[in-house]
Design an enzyme around this catalytic site. Structure first.
Site, PDB file in Angstrom:
ATOM      1  N   ALA A 286     136.272  43.381 -21.027  1.00 34.25           N
ATOM      2  CA  ALA A 286     137.179  42.672 -20.396  1.00 34.25           C
ATOM      3  C   ALA A 286     136.624  42.281 -18.808  1.00 34.25           C
ATOM      4  O   ALA A 286     135.920  43.321 -18.354  1.00 34.25           O
ATOM      5  CB  ALA A 286     138.515  43.085 -20.229  1.00 34.25           C
ATOM      6  N   ASP A 287     137.038  41.260 -18.161  1.00 31.95           N
ATOM      7  CA  ASP A 287     136.564  40.944 -16.965  1.00 31.95           C
ATOM      8  C   ASP A 287     137.709  40.382 -16.242  1.00 31.95           C
ATOM      9  O   ASP A 287     138.227  39.152 -16.997  1.00 31.95           O
ATOM     10  CB  ASP A 287     135.414  40.416 -17.028  1.00 31.95           C
ATOM     11  CG  ASP A 287     134.770  40.238 -15.607  1.00 31.95           C
ATOM     12  OD1 ASP A 287     134.314  41.101 -15.092  1.00 31.95           O
ATOM     13  OD2 ASP A 287     134.912  39.133 -14.765  1.00 31.95           O
ATOM     14  N   THR A 288     137.865  40.477 -15.081  1.00 29.64           N
ATOM     15  CA  THR A 288     139.094  39.610 -14.331  1.00 29.64           C
ATOM     16  C   THR A 288     138.408  39.204 -13.105  1.00 29.64           C
ATOM     17  O   THR A 288     137.688  39.824 -12.439  1.00 29.64           O
ATOM     18  CB  THR A 288     140.056  40.333 -13.767  1.00 29.64           C
ATOM     19  OG1 THR A 288     140.936  41.146 -15.130  1.00 29.64           O
ATOM     20  CG2 THR A 288     141.152  39.593 -13.147  1.00 29.64           C
TER      21      THR A 288
ATOM     22  N   LYS B  78     129.909  42.863 -21.387  1.00 32.27           N
ATOM     23  CA  LYS B  78     130.308  44.264 -21.414  1.00 32.27           C
ATOM     24  C   LYS B  78     130.520  44.616 -22.860  1.00 32.27           C
ATOM     25  O   LYS B  78     130.329  45.758 -23.231  1.00 32.27           O
ATOM     26  CB  LYS B  78     131.694  44.264 -20.403  1.00 32.27           C
ATOM     27  CG  LYS B  78     131.335  44.300 -19.178  1.00 32.27           C
ATOM     28  CD  LYS B  78     132.826  44.130 -18.186  1.00 32.27           C
ATOM     29  CE  LYS B  78     132.278  43.654 -16.642  1.00 32.27           C
ATOM     30  NZ  LYS B  78     133.805  43.669 -15.993  1.00 32.27           N
TER      31      LYS B  78
END
Length: 203
Positions: free
Chosen positions: A83-85, A62
């Site tokens: 960011a990634d969750t 990203k």
């Protein structure tokens, strides 16, 4: 040094915007889809890819996608944050539910279960890229069908890994949390601040 400069946020998440504001970071949202057609990152885990590795890869991709947008649009060259969750339960990755039925199934699995929430944050500036990971343990109490149905009616599950947002009504589901509350929300503030300082921002 990039003291008091801005960053680009390669995310549409209102939660991440709120968290950046909380620590005093000036940012502009970078709408990736608006640049030269679709520039979305394909959020699909590779075969055998562990949840923490998947989160790191997604955050890095990203940020890289955002940096390409900076180039294409000839924007001021501020760092890009991605960011990634992901939610991990029994080794399975629970991403964003495709629909209400998928959200219901995820919440039913999370009932009475301890799961892990991995949030990775990546920053790219020119050719430099760095990433940090926050992993937390979350235990839900019992969620019966009626409680799940009421939660689904709120629509809070939309666009959220594991079909819940801890900062909303799902906060009442949490029996305990070990780790980073902001990380479970979607942007671990300790790791984010440390990473931005490494890129020269005053945090």
């Amino acid at each position: 040094m990039l003291v008091d400069k801005r960053i680009y946020l390669a995310s549409q998440s209102p939660r991440r915007r709120e968290l950046l504001k909380q620590i005093g970071i000036a940012y502009d949202v970078l709408p990736l889809r608006a640049v030269s057609g679709r520039m979305d990152v394909l959020e699909v885990a590779h075969a055998g890819e562990a949840a923490p590795d998947f989160a790191r890869r997604m955050a890095t991709e990203k940020a890289a996608c955002g940096w390409r947008a900076v180039d294409l649009r000839r924007l001021l060259r501020f760092p890009v944050l991605g960011a990634d969750t992901v939610v991990e339960l029994d080794g399975d990755i629970l991403g964003k539910p495709a629909d209400r039925a998928a959200a219901k199934a995820m919440l039913a699995r999370l009932s009475r279960s301890e799961h892990r929430v991995h949030t990775a944050v990546a920053v790219q500036h020119e050719s430099r890229v760095d990433v940090r990971l926050s992993s937390s343990r979350v235990k839900f109490g019992a969620l019966d069908d009626a409680l799940i149905a009421r939660y689904l009616e709120t629509g809070e599950y939309l666009g959220k890994a594991g079909a819940y947002g801890i900062q909303g009504r799902a906060g009442a589901f949490v029996e305990y949390l070990e780790g980073s509350y902001s990380g479970v929300m979607g942007l671990p503030l300790y790791e984010t601040a440390a990473l931005l300082r490494e890129f020269g921002l005053a945090v």
